[in-house]
Design a protein around this motif. Structure first.
Motif, PDB file in Angstrom:
ATOM      1  N   LEU A 258       0.826  -1.201   0.000  1.00  0.00           N
ATOM      2  CA  LEU A 258       0.000   0.000   0.000  1.00  0.00           C
ATOM      3  C   LEU A 258       0.868   1.261   0.000  1.00  0.00           C
ATOM      4  N   LYS A 259       1.916   1.262   0.809  1.00  0.00           N
ATOM      5  CA  LYS A 259       2.818   2.419   0.830  1.00  0.00           C
ATOM      6  C   LYS A 259       3.421   2.654  -0.552  1.00  0.00           C
ATOM      7  N   LYS A 260       3.803   1.580  -1.217  1.00  0.00           N
ATOM      8  CA  LYS A 260       4.417   1.711  -2.531  1.00  0.00           C
ATOM      9  C   LYS A 260       3.429   2.274  -3.544  1.00  0.00           C
ATOM     10  N   VAL A 261       2.208   1.795  -3.495  1.00  0.00           N
ATOM     11  CA  VAL A 261       1.187   2.227  -4.450  1.00  0.00           C
ATOM     12  C   VAL A 261       0.825   3.699  -4.234  1.00  0.00           C
ATOM     13  N   VAL A 262       0.662   4.086  -2.987  1.00  0.00           N
ATOM     14  CA  VAL A 262       0.312   5.480  -2.690  1.00  0.00           C
ATOM     15  C   VAL A 262       1.447   6.419  -3.073  1.00  0.00           C
ATOM     16  N   ASP A 263       2.676   6.019  -2.789  1.00  0.00           N
ATOM     17  CA  ASP A 263       3.830   6.840  -3.157  1.00  0.00           C
ATOM     18  C   ASP A 263       3.930   6.970  -4.670  1.00  0.00           C
ATOM     19  N   TRP A 264       3.588   5.914  -5.382  1.00  0.00           N
ATOM     20  CA  TRP A 264       3.673   5.921  -6.841  1.00  0.00           C
ATOM     21  C   TRP A 264       2.642   6.849  -7.465  1.00  0.00           C
ATOM     22  N   GLN A 265       1.441   6.906  -6.865  1.00  0.00           N
ATOM     23  CA  GLN A 265       0.383   7.719  -7.465  1.00  0.00           C
ATOM     24  C   GLN A 265      -0.292   8.621  -6.431  1.00  0.00           C
ATOM     25  N   ASP A 266      -1.281   8.072  -5.695  1.00  0.00           N
ATOM     26  CA  ASP A 266      -2.024   8.878  -4.726  1.00  0.00           C
ATOM     27  C   ASP A 266      -2.895   7.957  -3.877  1.00  0.00           C
ATOM     28  N   ALA A 299       0.798 -13.600  -1.791  1.00  0.00           N
ATOM     29  CA  ALA A 299       1.476 -13.367  -3.068  1.00  0.00           C
ATOM     30  C   ALA A 299       0.808 -12.228  -3.830  1.00  0.00           C
ATOM     31  N   ALA A 300      -0.520 -12.166  -3.760  1.00  0.00           N
ATOM     32  CA  ALA A 300      -1.238 -11.090  -4.441  1.00  0.00           C
ATOM     33  C   ALA A 300      -0.884  -9.730  -3.848  1.00  0.00           C
ATOM     34  N   ALA A 301      -0.770  -9.656  -2.531  1.00  0.00           N
ATOM     35  CA  ALA A 301      -0.444  -8.380  -1.881  1.00  0.00           C
ATOM     36  C   ALA A 301       0.895  -7.854  -2.363  1.00  0.00           C
ATOM     37  N   LYS A 302       1.856  -8.738  -2.549  1.00  0.00           N
ATOM     38  CA  LYS A 302       3.195  -8.322  -2.977  1.00  0.00           C
ATOM     39  C   LYS A 302       3.239  -7.989  -4.465  1.00  0.00           C
ATOM     40  N   TYR A 303       2.817  -8.932  -5.279  1.00  0.00           N
ATOM     41  CA  TYR A 303       3.032  -8.776  -6.717  1.00  0.00           C
ATOM     42  C   TYR A 303       2.011  -7.871  -7.389  1.00  0.00           C
ATOM     43  N   LEU A 304       0.816  -7.729  -6.801  1.00  0.00           N
ATOM     44  CA  LEU A 304      -0.137  -6.772  -7.346  1.00  0.00           C
ATOM     45  C   LEU A 304       0.387  -5.351  -7.160  1.00  0.00           C
ATOM     46  N   ALA A 305       0.989  -5.087  -5.997  1.00  0.00           N
ATOM     47  CA  ALA A 305       1.578  -3.762  -5.768  1.00  0.00           C
ATOM     48  C   ALA A 305       2.683  -3.486  -6.776  1.00  0.00           C
ATOM     49  N   ASN A 306       3.518  -4.479  -7.040  1.00  0.00           N
ATOM     50  CA  ASN A 306       4.583  -4.296  -8.028  1.00  0.00           C
ATOM     51  C   ASN A 306       4.013  -4.064  -9.421  1.00  0.00           C
ATOM     52  N   ALA A 307       2.961  -4.804  -9.764  1.00  0.00           N
ATOM     53  CA  ALA A 307       2.368  -4.660 -11.086  1.00  0.00           C
ATOM     54  C   ALA A 307       1.714  -3.299 -11.273  1.00  0.00           C
ATOM     55  N   THR A 309       2.661  -0.545  -9.908  1.00  0.00           N
ATOM     56  CA  THR A 309       3.648   0.536  -9.815  1.00  0.00           C
ATOM     57  C   THR A 309       4.770   0.309 -10.830  1.00  0.00           C
ATOM     58  N   TYR A 310       4.400   0.124 -12.069  1.00  0.00           N
ATOM     59  CA  TYR A 310       5.377  -0.107 -13.134  1.00  0.00           C
ATOM     60  C   TYR A 310       6.285   1.120 -13.294  1.00  0.00           C
ATOM     61  N   ASP A 311       7.462   0.871 -13.819  1.00  0.00           N
ATOM     62  CA  ASP A 311       8.427   1.957 -14.037  1.00  0.00           C
ATOM     63  C   ASP A 311       8.163   2.619 -15.385  1.00  0.00           C
ATOM     64  N   ASP A 312       7.763   3.858 -15.348  1.00  0.00           N
ATOM     65  CA  ASP A 312       7.594   4.641 -16.567  1.00  0.00           C
ATOM     66  C   ASP A 312       8.461   5.892 -16.473  1.00  0.00           C
ATOM     67  N   VAL A 313       8.421   6.725 -17.498  1.00  0.00           N
ATOM     68  CA  VAL A 313       9.291   7.910 -17.495  1.00  0.00           C
ATOM     69  C   VAL A 313       8.914   8.873 -16.374  1.00  0.00           C
ATOM     70  N   ILE A 314       7.637   8.884 -15.999  1.00  0.00           N
ATOM     71  CA  ILE A 314       7.206   9.762 -14.904  1.00  0.00           C
ATOM     72  C   ILE A 314       7.835   9.308 -13.596  1.00  0.00           C
ATOM     73  N   THR A 417      -2.707  -1.763 -17.339  1.00  0.00           N
ATOM     74  CA  THR A 417      -3.932  -2.189 -16.663  1.00  0.00           C
ATOM     75  C   THR A 417      -4.530  -3.415 -17.341  1.00  0.00           C
ATOM     76  N   ALA A 418      -4.524  -3.423 -18.662  1.00  0.00           N
ATOM     77  CA  ALA A 418      -5.047  -4.576 -19.403  1.00  0.00           C
ATOM     78  C   ALA A 418      -4.193  -5.815 -19.155  1.00  0.00           C
ATOM     79  N   HIS A 419      -2.887  -5.626 -19.089  1.00  0.00           N
ATOM     80  CA  HIS A 419      -1.992  -6.757 -18.849  1.00  0.00           C
ATOM     81  C   HIS A 419      -2.184  -7.324 -17.443  1.00  0.00           C
ATOM     82  N   VAL A 420      -2.362  -6.444 -16.451  1.00  0.00           N
ATOM     83  CA  VAL A 420      -2.603  -6.898 -15.083  1.00  0.00           C
ATOM     84  C   VAL A 420      -3.913  -7.674 -15.009  1.00  0.00           C
TER      85      VAL A 420
END
Length: 514
Positions: A258-266, A299-307, A309-314, A417-420
């Motif tokens: 959750l911390k990772k997702v919020v930091d990545w976006q909002d 496993a979902a809690a870990k890898y869903l957060a990673n998915a 929060t993909y690395d983009d130019v932003i 999003t479609a890939h996830v």
């Protein structure tokens, strides 16, 4: 009368840039010369970017009765080194492989901390070397071993590792000089004397004690406890939802996600993460996940957060313009308050990243217009040296990072999003009949990481691994086989090991009864 030949004391120092290996060699030479000994130091530089350490070689010889100066060697000879000082643990292992450490004469003094080599970092998976092998070998290859974390000890005392290594050398009592002679050499250097003496004294005591620090390949993971509340109402609401969404045992990893997702976006994106995770946990309960400690949910809690929060130019621009990053760089290189530090980043954007940053409709149009796309690609797809400490480049990256609020409307987000969604559909599709395989499908997401070419290679391997899921869905050991495919995908960059493993999977399907 013939004067008996006396061999010099041979000392090899293995250190990387910034660790003060040259300073350490100078201290030893100046100390020996101050005691009336003949001393000489030479060095063979290593290669940049952490592919090898510089070897500093020092020879010391007590003064001869006839006053003649000796001829000393310029290079260490395997089997003929008395003391080896390694400023990094794997360098201690390399010194043993080179034959510099021998059981009949060598005292090995090494720091147990790690600074990973390029060969370890470039592996798609865990390419780190096993330090326990070095620890075991040192007990056999060396006459005596003194190993502890000298890097941490030096940092604790506000100094660099060379000071701690010099203290360990003094504490080992392998040179015919008293402690005062070592300390005088540090004082004669005239720079950072007090901090160096503190680190020297601490290392001296550790060396005298003789106890070695334990080594491990990976640091012990520390799970952050879920706080009761934060300083923001929206974040407090997320914490309440987190406790309702998943069971107690899964909450720490969920909090990290959750911390990772919020930091990545909002915070709103954090709500989306918890919504998806709660739905997945419900399916986990229906599939009997309670009997498996909710491994699927974890496993979902870990890898869903990673998915999510993909690395983009932003994201890249955001990380490279954060004040915390500039502070970390200054700390790592030991910059003083009055020193100016400039960082130069090497960036190689592709046209895919440019198109992915456009609004989804415009990005699809540009991607479909191949002539225009290819012309623009020749302009954008060039390596650039970006000096983030200058106003021009910092402002440019800062503007790109400011596009974060518009990210969800961009082409890249639509594609991710479609890939996830397809990935989660695959996992939940096999969950009712093959729990272990469904959990392994979630874990396969670790193959996708990074951005640009790294992301493309990982995505290709991931898709290949997913192609085997239908062939494994009816096998009780399907989860184990999918895990083997993931390990094969991580074994090499080219993917040849994965291709061979997939052939084995297909042989199962071909030999199965109709």
């Amino acid at each position: 009368m013939t004067v008996p030949f006396e061999k010099p004391i041979a000392i090899a120092i293995l250190a990387m840039g910034g660790q003060g290996g040259g300073v350490l060699a100078d201290w030893i030479v100046s100390m020996a010369e101050a005691q009336g000994w003949a001393a000489q130091s030479t060095s063979v530089p290593g290669v940049a970017q952490r592919t090898g350490a510089t070897i500093y070689y020092v020879e010391l010889l007590r003064p001869s009765a006839d006053g003649k100066m000796p001829v000393l060697s310029l290079m260490p000879t395997p089997g003929d080194v008395d003391i080896v000082l390694a400023a990094e643990f794997m360098e201690a292992g390399r010194s043993m492989m080179r034959g510099l450490v021998t059981p009949d004469r060598t005292t090995l003094i090494a720091s147990t901390h790690r600074s990973y080599a390029v060969g370890e970092k470039e592996m798609p998976g865990d390419g780190t070397s096993d330090p326990q092998m070095v620890a075991d070998a040192s007990g056999i290859a060396a006459r005596r071993s003194i190993v502890f974390d000298m890097q941490r000890l030096a940092e604790k005392n506000g100094s660099v590792i060379s000071s701690a290594m010099f203290g360990a050398l003094a504490g080992a009592a392998v040179l015919p000089f008293g402690r005062a002679a070592f300390e005088d050499a540090i004082r004669a250097g005239g720079k950072g004397v007090e901090a160096s003496l503190r680190a020297f004294a601490a290392a001296f005591e550790r060396a005298e004690q003789g106890a070695a620090d334990p080594v491990q390949r990976k640091p012990t993971p520390v799970e952050a406890a879920v706080p009761e509340k934060s300083d923001h109402p929206k974040l407090d609401a997320l914490l309440i939802r987190l406790r309702m969404a998943v069971p107690l045992g899964v909450q720490p990893i969920t909090f990290a996600g959750l911390k990772k997702v919020v930091d990545w976006q909002d915070p709103s994106y954090g709500e989306e993460y918890l919504d998806r995770l709660a739905a997945l946990h419900k399916l986990d309960v229906e599939a009997g996940g309670a009997n498996r400690d909710y491994a699927f949910t974890e496993a979902a809690a870990k890898y869903l957060a990673n998915a999510m929060t993909y690395d983009d130019v932003i994201r890249v621009a955001d990380l490279k313009t954060r004040a915390t990053r500039f502070d970390r760089v200054r700390k790592e290189i030991g910059a003083k308050a009055e020193q100016v530090v400039y960082t130069t980043e090497y960036m190689h954007p592709r046209m895919e990243e440019v198109a992915g940053t456009l609004p989804a409709r415009m990005g699809r149009w540009l991607t479909a217009n191949r002539p225009l796309y290819n012309r623009l690609d020749r302009f954008f797809s060039k390596g650039r040296h970006v000096k983030t400490g200058t106003l021009f480049w910092f402002a440019g990256l800062y503007v790109v990072s400011a596009l974060k609020p518009m990210r969800r409307g961009m082409l890249r987000h639509e594609m991710e999003t479609a890939h996830v969604a397809r990935w989660l559909d695959t996992a939940t599709g096999v969950l009712p009949t093959n729990y272990d395989l469904a959990t392994a499908v979630l874990g396969a997401r670790r193959l996708i990481k990074g951005y640009s070419d790294t992301h493309s290679r990982g995505l290709t391997k991931f898709d290949k691994v997913m192609s085997a899921v239908p062939l494994l869905s009816m096998r009780a050991d399907g989860g184990q086989w999918l895990g083997r495919l993931v390990q094969a995908a991580l074994a090499d960059e080219a993917g040849s090991t994965l291709d061979a493993a997939l052939q084995t999977i297909h042989s199962f399907a071909d030999s199965a009864p109709a």
